[in-house]
Write an enzyme that holds these catalytic residues in place. Sequence first.
Site, short mmCIF file in Angstrom:
data_model
loop_
_atom_site.label_atom_id
_atom_site.label_comp_id
_atom_site.label_asym_id
_atom_site.label_seq_id
_atom_site.Cartn_x
_atom_site.Cartn_y
_atom_site.Cartn_z
CG ASN A 16 68.66 109.34 -36.58
OD1 ASN A 16 68.20 110.47 -36.32
ND2 ASN A 16 68.09 108.53 -37.45
NE ARG A 107 67.58 112.13 -40.30
CZ ARG A 107 66.49 111.42 -40.47
NH1 ARG A 107 66.23 110.41 -39.68
NH2 ARG A 107 65.64 111.71 -41.43
CG HIS A 195 62.14 112.36 -45.31
ND1 HIS A 195 60.83 112.74 -45.51
CD2 HIS A 195 62.26 112.08 -44.00
CE1 HIS A 195 60.18 112.71 -44.36
NE2 HIS A 195 61.02 112.31 -43.42
NE ARG A 255 57.09 116.13 -38.63
CZ ARG A 255 58.13 115.60 -39.27
NH1 ARG A 255 58.62 116.19 -40.34
NH2 ARG A 255 58.69 114.48 -38.84
CD GLU A 393 65.92 108.02 -42.88
OE1 GLU A 393 65.43 107.19 -42.08
OE2 GLU A 393 65.46 109.14 -43.06
#
Length: 411
Positions: A16, A107, A195, A255, A393
């Site tokens: 990742n 990922r 996501h 963000r 994840e």
Amino acid sequence: MTTLHTAAPAVILVVNAGSSSVKVSVYAVPEAAHGNADINPMLSAHGQIEGIGVAPRLRASMADGRVVADESFPQAQVADHDAAFRLVRLVLSVGLRDHPPVAIGHRVVHGGASYAQAVCIDDAVLEHLEALVPLAPLHQPQNLTAIRAVRQAMPELLQVACFDTAFHAGHDVLAQLMALPYAYFERGIRRYGFHGLSYEYIARRLRQVAPDLAEGRVVVAHLGNGASLCALRDGRSVDSTMGLTALDGLPMGTRCGALDPGALLWLAQQGMSAAEIQAMLYQESGLKGLSGVSSDMRALLASEAPRARLAVDFYAYRAAQEIGKLATTLGGLDALVFTAGIGANSPPVRARICEHLAGLFGITLDAGANGNNSQRISRDDSRVPVLVLPTDEEGMIALSTARILRDSGRL
Ligand code: AMP
């Protein structure tokens, strides 16, 4: 006495690569699962480098918590993601000596319109993912750097791309459209959602812990440094607050979330370049930009500064508003699930979001359960149950990679 099992567990690496960090996890797929429908990759070690190019720090530990490395490095020694990956790999290779990996799952943030599931990486896939860099400028380049670094070091090794967009691939056209001239939609300028690895994991987990709720209309709030919501119907994604890029929807750590596009025109007319606007929207906005204090929710909750309070208030207000919007898409709400760094760990943020939802959805929280981050945090008389489920994840990437290995006869 006969030996029943001689084969070693298959080892899968999960990579990742973030904007300033590389995380590598080692998973073992137990032999009993080989060839079965039921695969359960088990985490055996984890290593990560944070502060790449600034203040690199390497940490690695075994799944039982034993620390095998904890070291800071001079900036020049780990100047980029390439160097970082080599270092993490080196440390983990000590533990991998007897069990070289059979595959690496990466990922990859953006899969565009082409990938509805994980895919084995070849030249054509890599070229396609390269073309999506402008749509995920902070994440996609690092994801691809890690893939190339592995290709160079271990060219024979199977690499699998697991996308944040793929879980959302079945969205109805209404959830994908933006009201630009239609030709842009056909060119891929559409709302994808992100996501997805987290949401796929939560959908599976919900089926285990509350199967009755999992069949219904569920909004999942992934509130971490990045933040979005997903509307699930019977475990499938039907809409998300994120769009073409990972900027849309909720305000995040740095963000901006949803904006009036006229604000961007105004910025450009003031003479800001596209690169300057991009840097502002991705790195200087959200909680950081509003508060002027920090992008970190813990710091804001601890701060006395009025604008820290304002930033948290706005965050909760917007999250609640968007939950209402997704409930409209679903035609009702059977459960609300919080996950990721803030969602799974911050009782005050969950409480503030749920206060906004009390009138519309009859949501009431159990203050004690919320304070303890319990699995169910709503009161028995809450019209909609509210749950807290930590996400995983990386475990989802390991599972997707193991499935590809199994389906192609490699396990
Ligand atoms: P993630 O990107 O999922 O790692 O989430 C990072 C965010 O989670 C940061 O804003 C952290 O401040 C926030 N976070 C982590 N733990 C807590 C906590 N105990 N209380 C509030 N926020 C937290």
